[in-house]
Every structure is written in structure tokens, then in C-alpha cells.
Design a protein around this motif. Structure first.
Motif, PDB file in Angstrom:
ATOM      1  N   ALA A 128      25.965  24.189  27.506  1.00  0.00           N
ATOM      2  CA  ALA A 128      25.293  23.587  26.361  1.00  0.00           C
ATOM      3  C   ALA A 128      23.794  23.830  26.484  1.00  0.00           C
ATOM      4  O   ALA A 128      23.280  24.105  27.574  1.00  0.00           O
ATOM      5  CB  ALA A 128      25.576  22.091  26.285  1.00  0.00           C
ATOM      6  N   VAL A 129      23.105  23.766  25.363  1.00  0.00           N
ATOM      7  CA  VAL A 129      21.642  23.790  25.361  1.00  0.00           C
ATOM      8  C   VAL A 129      21.173  22.496  24.718  1.00  0.00           C
ATOM      9  O   VAL A 129      21.768  22.014  23.754  1.00  0.00           O
ATOM     10  CB  VAL A 129      21.074  25.015  24.621  1.00  0.00           C
ATOM     11  CG1 VAL A 129      21.377  26.282  25.388  1.00  0.00           C
ATOM     12  CG2 VAL A 129      21.618  25.115  23.214  1.00  0.00           C
ATOM     13  N   ARG A 149      18.637  16.625  21.452  1.00  0.00           N
ATOM     14  CA  ARG A 149      19.670  17.208  20.586  1.00  0.00           C
ATOM     15  C   ARG A 149      20.432  18.244  21.390  1.00  0.00           C
ATOM     16  O   ARG A 149      19.829  19.144  21.995  1.00  0.00           O
ATOM     17  CB  ARG A 149      19.029  17.852  19.345  1.00  0.00           C
ATOM     18  CG  ARG A 149      18.288  16.857  18.475  1.00  0.00           C
ATOM     19  CD  ARG A 149      17.528  17.538  17.352  1.00  0.00           C
ATOM     20  NE  ARG A 149      16.444  18.385  17.832  1.00  0.00           N
ATOM     21  CZ  ARG A 149      15.256  17.924  18.222  1.00  0.00           C
ATOM     22  NH1 ARG A 149      15.014  16.612  18.215  1.00  0.00           N
ATOM     23  NH2 ARG A 149      14.311  18.754  18.632  1.00  0.00           N
ATOM     24  N   THR A 150      21.750  18.133  21.394  1.00  0.00           N
ATOM     25  CA  THR A 150      22.586  18.989  22.233  1.00  0.00           C
ATOM     26  C   THR A 150      23.465  19.889  21.381  1.00  0.00           C
ATOM     27  O   THR A 150      24.034  19.459  20.372  1.00  0.00           O
ATOM     28  CB  THR A 150      23.472  18.131  23.153  1.00  0.00           C
ATOM     29  OG1 THR A 150      22.650  17.212  23.883  1.00  0.00           O
ATOM     30  CG2 THR A 150      24.242  19.004  24.133  1.00  0.00           C
ATOM     31  N   GLY A 206      19.872  31.382  15.036  1.00  0.00           N
ATOM     32  CA  GLY A 206      20.244  31.980  13.761  1.00  0.00           C
ATOM     33  C   GLY A 206      21.543  31.423  13.215  1.00  0.00           C
ATOM     34  O   GLY A 206      22.293  30.731  13.915  1.00  0.00           O
ATOM     35  N   ARG A 207      21.786  31.728  11.970  1.00  0.00           N
ATOM     36  CA  ARG A 207      23.029  31.315  11.310  1.00  0.00           C
ATOM     37  C   ARG A 207      23.711  32.559  10.761  1.00  0.00           C
ATOM     38  O   ARG A 207      23.106  33.366  10.051  1.00  0.00           O
ATOM     39  CB  ARG A 207      22.727  30.331  10.177  1.00  0.00           C
ATOM     40  CG  ARG A 207      23.958  29.778   9.473  1.00  0.00           C
ATOM     41  CD  ARG A 207      23.605  28.529   8.685  1.00  0.00           C
ATOM     42  NE  ARG A 207      22.541  28.784   7.720  1.00  0.00           N
ATOM     43  CZ  ARG A 207      22.759  29.136   6.449  1.00  0.00           C
ATOM     44  NH1 ARG A 207      23.992  29.284   6.000  1.00  0.00           N
ATOM     45  NH2 ARG A 207      21.740  29.327   5.629  1.00  0.00           N
ATOM     46  N   THR A 223      27.948  25.451  18.373  1.00  0.00           N
ATOM     47  CA  THR A 223      28.391  24.532  17.337  1.00  0.00           C
ATOM     48  C   THR A 223      27.168  24.080  16.546  1.00  0.00           C
ATOM     49  O   THR A 223      26.067  24.023  17.082  1.00  0.00           O
ATOM     50  CB  THR A 223      29.081  23.307  17.953  1.00  0.00           C
ATOM     51  OG1 THR A 223      28.162  22.659  18.861  1.00  0.00           O
ATOM     52  CG2 THR A 223      30.321  23.705  18.727  1.00  0.00           C
ATOM     53  N   GLY A 224      27.342  23.776  15.288  1.00  0.00           N
ATOM     54  CA  GLY A 224      26.234  23.270  14.489  1.00  0.00           C
ATOM     55  C   GLY A 224      25.785  24.242  13.425  1.00  0.00           C
ATOM     56  O   GLY A 224      26.349  25.325  13.238  1.00  0.00           O
ATOM     57  N   ARG A 225      24.732  23.862  12.713  1.00  0.00           N
ATOM     58  CA  ARG A 225      24.237  24.669  11.603  1.00  0.00           C
ATOM     59  C   ARG A 225      23.774  26.043  12.087  1.00  0.00           C
ATOM     60  O   ARG A 225      24.094  27.067  11.484  1.00  0.00           O
ATOM     61  CB  ARG A 225      23.075  23.945  10.902  1.00  0.00           C
ATOM     62  CG  ARG A 225      22.499  24.722   9.720  1.00  0.00           C
ATOM     63  CD  ARG A 225      21.371  23.950   9.039  1.00  0.00           C
ATOM     64  NE  ARG A 225      20.872  24.686   7.889  1.00  0.00           N
ATOM     65  CZ  ARG A 225      19.945  25.644   7.950  1.00  0.00           C
ATOM     66  NH1 ARG A 225      19.440  25.963   9.137  1.00  0.00           N
ATOM     67  NH2 ARG A 225      19.546  26.272   6.867  1.00  0.00           N
ATOM     68  N   ASN A 226      22.959  26.079  13.137  1.00  0.00           N
ATOM     69  CA  ASN A 226      22.610  27.346  13.764  1.00  0.00           C
ATOM     70  C   ASN A 226      23.719  27.687  14.751  1.00  0.00           C
ATOM     71  O   ASN A 226      23.877  27.013  15.766  1.00  0.00           O
ATOM     72  CB  ASN A 226      21.261  27.246  14.478  1.00  0.00           C
ATOM     73  CG  ASN A 226      20.099  27.129  13.522  1.00  0.00           C
ATOM     74  OD1 ASN A 226      20.038  27.837  12.533  1.00  0.00           O
ATOM     75  ND2 ASN A 226      19.188  26.212  13.800  1.00  0.00           N
TER      76      ASN A 226
END
Length: 285
Positions: free
Chosen positions: A41-42, A107-108, A216-217, A243-246
Motif C-alpha cells: 500500500a501507499v 490516506r491509504t 494517473g487514471r 484502488t481508488g480514483r487514481n
């Protein structure tokens, strides 16, 4: 392999290590995540005014954190985090960094796929035949399948991440077991391709002293092809689906601050196109 005697090599390695120019570490491979026994994870971390250095030092002491970077842009720190599973990561986020004084709104983002990572990046100081011999020597064995890790395996991985050249005796003392047991367990971990050594180099001493981090997305159906294209760029050290928007993260080493924009342009011109690349951040450890 280098045409040098062992004494000369050992002396040079010691000098580089003592100067902090290069060192040996060890890390789990993406194959471990495929068994459900590890995840990457970041975490983006904002710090309260005046607390950045204190927070950064405290984070470097946490066992789950493998890298802490001070970045430009909208975040203060970017963490690379490894955990055994989602429950362990959740506990760490909520009761670990979430409760640390000086940290504001962490935020992970989970990495669901790692397309390339730092152990595959090369300085290109060796020619192809030498690189091939090194890769062959460290290749996992086909007759050793992946397996469930024990508490001792986890302890050994943690100890080796701190010193990839630790002796069996030192590891045995640190993990409360015998050198023979350490030798057997590590032999199996390496043979199964679940653990890999890494020779690290101090970034400022390389040709690429600046890190560019690009979020990026990408359309879900094109993520695989975009990632394959990105990993072909020489500067790229990490490319991961998130995972997520980006949903894609790229970490690269570039030659200068001005080179970050040129790198972004080159990267986004590789087909297929990204939907919305963000501006890369220069950063430092």
C-alpha cells in the motif's frame, strides 16, 4: 564476473556501505501477495505545522513502513507500506499512524497489482551476459511451490529487510532460533521466489538524483496494456495498479527537476493514452 579478486570486491563493498552509497536489503516479492499473505500500500500523510521532521523520523521506526519520502505537491510525506493482510493494514492505519501526534488525515491506497518494482530496475553498469548470469543465479526453483509463512518466516523477512547480508548466526540470535533452522527456512523462501535480495544505491549518487511520482487514471480495460507500456521506460522503478480514483502509480528516477516534465510527456505519449495523468512530484528520502 567482474574480473576482480574477492578481497578487492569485499573492500569496495565495505567502503560503499560505510559511506551510505550502496547497501544490500531484502524484500518480499509480488509472488507473496498472490498467496494472500502480503499486500503493498501507499499512504499519503499530511503533517501539522512544524512536525514534519519529527513525524518522518517516527515513521521510519515502524516495521510496516519500508520507505518514507518527503514530496512536493499537496502531500507532505509518501509512505510505502507492507502488511501481511488487509486486517493488519487496517489496524496499523487506524491505531498506528492514525493515532500518531503530528499526523493529519492519512490516506491509504492499496496496490492490487505490481507490474514492476525496484528489484528489477538496473543502473546498466553491467553488460547483458553478466546481468543474465546474476538473474540465473537468483532465479526461483520450479520444484519449490509457494507455501504458508510461519511466524519465524515473517521475523526473518523483517530482519533481512534491515540488513540483507546478515549472517545465519545474527539472524538466529535476532529471531530466537538456530543457524541451521535459519538456513533451511531462507533456502526455501528464496527457492520459492517469495523473497529477493536487492542491492540499493543512494539516489543522489546515480545519474537520476530526482524522484518523480506520477498518479494517473486509466480505463479499467486498458490498465494492463498501459502498465506494460510504462514499465518499458528506463526511468520507471515502480508501476502499480491501485484502488481508488487514481488507479495507477508510477515512481521514476529522473535526471533533474526539469526532466520531470519531459518524462511525463514521454510517458503519456506511449499508447494507449492515459485518461488523466497528474503532475509528478519531485521528492526526497
Amino acid at each position: 564476473m567482474l574480473g576482480l579478486d574477492a578481497v578487492t570486491v569485499a573492500r569496495s563493498r565495505h567502503r560503499l556501505t560505510e559511506a551510505g552509497a550502496a547497501w544490500i536489503s531484502c524484500s518480499p516479492t509480488p509472488a507473496l501477495a498472490a498467496t494472500g499473505q502480503g499486500l503493498l500500500a501507499v499512504a499519503e500523510v499530511d503533517c501539522a505545522d512544524g512536525s514534519l521532521l519529527t513525524v518522518a523520523r517516527a515513521l521510519t521506526e515502524l516495521p510496516h513502513v519500508t520507505a518514507v519520502e518527503h514530496v512536493g505537491g499537496d502531500r507532505d510525506l509518501l509512505l510505502t507500506v507492507m502488511a501481511t493482510d488487509l486486517a493488519a493494514l487496517t489496524h496499523w492505519v487506524t491505531r498506528g499512524i492514525g493515532a500518531m501526534q503530528g499526523i493529519v488525515a492519512p490516506r491509504t491506497h492499496l496496490a492490487n497489482t505490481v507490474y514492476t518494482e525496484g528489484s528489477r530496475w538496473r543502473l546498466r553498469a553491467l553488460d547483458r551476459p553478466r546481468i543474465a548470469r546474476l538473474a540465473e543465479a537468483g532465479a526461483p526453483r520450479a520444484d519449490t511451490p509457494l507455501f504458508a509463512l510461519t511466524d519465524l518466516d515473517h521475523a526473518l523477512v523483517g530482519a533481512l529487510s534491515m540488513n540483507g547480508r546478515a549472517t545465519y548466526r545474527a539472524l538466529a540470535d535476532a529471531c530466537g532460533t538456530s543457524p541451521d533452522t535459519v538456513r533451511r527456512r531462507l533456502g526455501r523462501l528464496f527457492a520459492a521466489g517469495m523473497l529477493q535480495p536487492r542491492c540499493e544505491v543512494a539516489r543522489p549518487l546515480s545519474e537520476w538524483p530526482v524522484t518523480a511520482i506520477l498518479w494517473g487514471r486509466v480505463a479499467a480495460e486498458e490498465l494492463e496494456s498501459v502498465s506494460r507500456s510504462i514499465t518499458g521506460a528506463r526511468e520507471v522503478r515502480l508501476c502499480a495498479g491501485l484502488t481508488g480514483r487514481n488507479n495507477i502509480l508510477v515512481v521514476a528516477w529522473v535526471k533533474s527537476l526539469s526532466d520531470t516534465r519531459r518524462f511525463e510527456i514521454r510517458l503519456t505519449q506511449r499508447p494507449p493514452a492515459w485518461i488523466s495523468p497528474t503532475v509528478p512530484w519531485p521528492s526526497g528520502h
